[in-house]
Write a protein that holds these residues in place. Structure first.
Motif, PDB file in Angstrom:
ATOM      1  N   GLY A  88       0.792  -1.219   0.000  1.00  8.63           N
ATOM      2  CA  GLY A  88       0.000   0.000   0.000  1.00  8.63           C
ATOM      3  C   GLY A  88       0.823   1.266   0.000  1.00  8.63           C
ATOM      4  N   VAL A  89       0.119   2.381   0.215  1.00  7.82           N
ATOM      5  CA  VAL A  89       0.709   3.716   0.227  1.00  7.82           C
ATOM      6  C   VAL A  89       0.519   4.311   1.604  1.00  7.82           C
ATOM      7  N   GLU A  90       1.505   5.044   2.072  1.00  6.70           N
ATOM      8  CA  GLU A  90       1.455   5.646   3.397  1.00  6.70           C
ATOM      9  C   GLU A  90       1.898   7.096   3.268  1.00  6.70           C
ATOM     10  N   ASP A  91       0.990   7.976   2.914  1.00  2.00           N
ATOM     11  CA  ASP A  91       1.338   9.360   2.621  1.00  2.00           C
ATOM     12  C   ASP A  91       1.333  10.180   3.911  1.00  2.00           C
ATOM     13  N   GLN A  92       2.444  10.093   4.639  1.00  2.00           N
ATOM     14  CA  GLN A  92       2.572  10.801   5.902  1.00  2.00           C
ATOM     15  C   GLN A  92       3.979  11.375   6.022  1.00  2.00           C
ATOM     16  N   VAL A  93       4.095  12.374   6.864  1.00  2.00           N
ATOM     17  CA  VAL A  93       5.408  12.861   7.277  1.00  2.00           C
ATOM     18  C   VAL A  93       5.570  12.507   8.743  1.00  2.00           C
ATOM     19  N   ARG A  94       6.702  11.913   9.062  1.00  2.00           N
ATOM     20  CA  ARG A  94       6.965  11.547  10.450  1.00  2.00           C
ATOM     21  C   ARG A  94       8.221  12.248  10.931  1.00  2.00           C
ATOM     22  N   ALA A 148       0.583  16.963   3.334  1.00  3.61           N
ATOM     23  CA  ALA A 148       0.353  18.161   2.518  1.00  3.61           C
ATOM     24  C   ALA A 148       0.975  19.399   3.131  1.00  3.61           C
ATOM     25  N   MET A 149       1.083  19.429   4.445  1.00  2.47           N
ATOM     26  CA  MET A 149       1.622  20.604   5.141  1.00  2.47           C
ATOM     27  C   MET A 149       3.145  20.662   5.113  1.00  2.47           C
ATOM     28  N   LEU A 150       3.801  19.489   5.036  1.00  9.20           N
ATOM     29  CA  LEU A 150       5.251  19.442   5.222  1.00  9.20           C
ATOM     30  C   LEU A 150       6.047  19.108   3.968  1.00  9.20           C
ATOM     31  N   THR A 151       5.497  18.293   3.076  1.00  9.12           N
ATOM     32  CA  THR A 151       6.308  17.837   1.941  1.00  9.12           C
ATOM     33  C   THR A 151       6.822  18.968   1.049  1.00  9.12           C
ATOM     34  N   PRO A 152       6.064  20.080   0.843  1.00  7.68           N
ATOM     35  CA  PRO A 152       6.644  21.149   0.018  1.00  7.68           C
ATOM     36  C   PRO A 152       7.931  21.724   0.581  1.00  7.68           C
ATOM     37  N   LEU A 153       8.100  21.646   1.904  1.00  5.98           N
ATOM     38  CA  LEU A 153       9.307  22.186   2.520  1.00  5.98           C
ATOM     39  C   LEU A 153      10.493  21.224   2.409  1.00  5.98           C
ATOM     40  N   LEU A 154      10.197  19.942   2.230  1.00  3.28           N
ATOM     41  CA  LEU A 154      11.275  18.953   2.181  1.00  3.28           C
ATOM     42  C   LEU A 154      11.924  18.884   0.810  1.00  3.28           C
ATOM     43  N   GLY A 155      11.175  19.234  -0.245  1.00  5.32           N
ATOM     44  CA  GLY A 155      11.732  19.229  -1.588  1.00  5.32           C
ATOM     45  C   GLY A 155      12.072  17.832  -2.065  1.00  5.32           C
ATOM     46  N   ALA A 156      13.000  17.746  -3.005  1.00  7.97           N
ATOM     47  CA  ALA A 156      13.355  16.474  -3.617  1.00  7.97           C
ATOM     48  C   ALA A 156      14.021  15.525  -2.627  1.00  7.97           C
ATOM     49  N   ARG A 157      14.640  16.062  -1.577  1.00  7.23           N
ATOM     50  CA  ARG A 157      15.319  15.197  -0.599  1.00  7.23           C
ATOM     51  C   ARG A 157      14.339  14.307   0.159  1.00  7.23           C
ATOM     52  N   GLN A 158      13.118  14.818   0.388  1.00  4.64           N
ATOM     53  CA  GLN A 158      12.073  14.105   1.115  1.00  4.64           C
ATOM     54  C   GLN A 158      12.381  13.899   2.596  1.00  4.64           C
ATOM     55  N   SER A 159      13.508  14.424   3.082  1.00  8.28           N
ATOM     56  CA  SER A 159      13.800  14.303   4.501  1.00  8.28           C
ATOM     57  C   SER A 159      14.830  15.355   4.901  1.00  8.28           C
ATOM     58  N   VAL A 160      14.797  15.722   6.166  1.00  7.09           N
ATOM     59  CA  VAL A 160      15.828  16.587   6.741  1.00  7.09           C
ATOM     60  C   VAL A 160      16.162  16.034   8.115  1.00  7.09           C
ATOM     61  N   SER A 161      17.378  16.257   8.560  1.00  6.50           N
ATOM     62  CA  SER A 161      17.797  15.776   9.873  1.00  6.50           C
ATOM     63  C   SER A 161      18.735  16.790  10.489  1.00  6.50           C
ATOM     64  N   GLY A 162      18.980  16.634  11.782  1.00  8.17           N
ATOM     65  CA  GLY A 162      19.873  17.554  12.464  1.00  8.17           C
ATOM     66  C   GLY A 162      19.888  17.297  13.955  1.00  8.17           C
ATOM     67  N   PRO A 163      20.512  18.193  14.706  1.00 17.54           N
ATOM     68  CA  PRO A 163      20.616  18.007  16.156  1.00 17.54           C
ATOM     69  C   PRO A 163      19.291  18.269  16.859  1.00 17.54           C
TER      70      PRO A 163
END
Length: 335
Positions: A88-94, A148-163
């Motif tokens: 299936g599909v799981e269209d979420q940001v975690r 829908a609220m977060l993916t436009p900010l992630l861009g092509a990388r689809q993820s961000v990380s940091g401290p």
């Protein structure tokens, strides 16, 4: 907007408590699953856990749901691992914020595997189900957020990380902890405010990391902003703030993208408006007056427009229009 919460203790009791006898672990897992499905599960189904996880389930957790956002805090004395088919599909940001231990997304050595270690966070768009596993003695906060609220900010990388100790992450964690304490007493307006604040804080974390980690996107961002500005030149609301909002980036990031090419957002907008005004001055018919041009292209008044035009083209708008008439006439009679 709905809100609900549940706390479940594994056989170890409170976080950091003693481990229980192994024969109580399956009952602890069943209680955890039952509580989750009753209170949180609608829209947030649990994955399939490995047999080893359910046999030795020494996990303390608490969870709450605020509309389309779920918040879970857990501490596992034992390791946690999922297994089985992924469909299936799981269209979420975690968002994962790990205080102790580590949390790995994806099967070991699989393509796209990511491990979030103690003191780190990860925001990732989950387009399809993923397995995960933790090491023993892992403490983490997991937020499930609307894509829908977060993916436009992630861009092509689809993820961000940091401290995890950045100011933005600490503020988000503090707000989510406060939701646990207050959600049962909040009215509809309070729940909505708590939800919206959570989303905006998650956006701030994503924006901050994208700003710092994606300087190579500056040319593409600047061009996208220019294209958008060109289509709104007569709009009185056109500004760097408006462009940043429409492109889902911070004003700082937009300014840095222009600065990389030796420009500024404000200067670009003014230059393009002057170019359009110059073309209007040389139009063969229906020419606007200087004051009308100033108003149409959003200059404060005629004086500001005249000064800006002369500085850019070396002549006032009237002088430029007069000089253009003979040139058009010569062009019309040539041949």
């Amino acid at each position: 907007m709905t809100s609900t919460g549940v706390e479940t203790d594994g056989p170890g009791g409170a976080v950091g408590g003693d481990s229980a006898a192994p024969d109580t672990a399956p009952r602890a897992f069943d209680a955890f699953r039952s509580g989750w499905e009753t209170e949180i599960g609608d829209g947030f189904p649990l994955p399939t856990f490995s047999a080893a996880t359910t046999r030795d389930f020494r996990v303390t957790s608490r969870a709450t749901k605020v509309g389309d956002v779920a918040i879970t805090d857990l501490h596992g004395d034992s390791a946690i691992r999922t297994e089985g088919p992924l469909n299936g599909v799981e269209d979420q940001v975690r968002m994962y914020v790990v205080q102790r231990g580590s949390w790995t997304l994806g099967a070991p050595l699989a393509r796209g595997e990511q491990t979030v270690r103690a003191g780190q966070f990860l925001i990732r768009h989950i387009g399809r189900p993923l397995h995960f596993e933790t090491v023993p003695d892992t403490t983490a906060k997991v937020l499930v957020l609307p894509a829908a609220m977060l993916t436009p900010l992630l861009g092509a990388r689809q993820s961000v990380s940091g401290p995890a100790d950045s100011a933005e992450v600490r503020l988000l964690v503090a707000h989510s902890n406060m939701i646990y304490e207050t959600v049962a007493d909040l009215g509809p307006a309070g729940v909505q405010a708590a939800h919206n604040t959570l989303i905006e804080l998650a956006k701030s974390v994503a924006r901050c990391r994208v700003d710092d980690a994606e300087p190579q996107l500056a040319p593409a961002l600047a061009q996208a902003a220019k294209d958008l500005a060109d289509s709104h030149l007569a709009d009185p609301e056109l500004s760097g703030t408006m462009l940043a909002r429409e492109l889902n980036v911070s004003v700082r990031n937009l300014q840095r993208a222009f600065a990389a090419a030796g420009e500024s957002v404000t200067a670009y907008i003014r230059q393009r408006r002057l170019e359009e005004a110059r073309l209007a001055l040389t139009a063969p018919s229906g020419r606007l007056s200087v004051s009308e041009l100033a108003a149409h292209w959003q200059f404060a008044d005629s004086s500001h427009f005249i000064r800006a035009f002369k500085k850019h083209y070396g002549r006032t708008p009237t002088e430029y229009a007069r000089s253009a008439v003979p040139a058009r006439n010569r062009a019309g009679t040539g041949g």
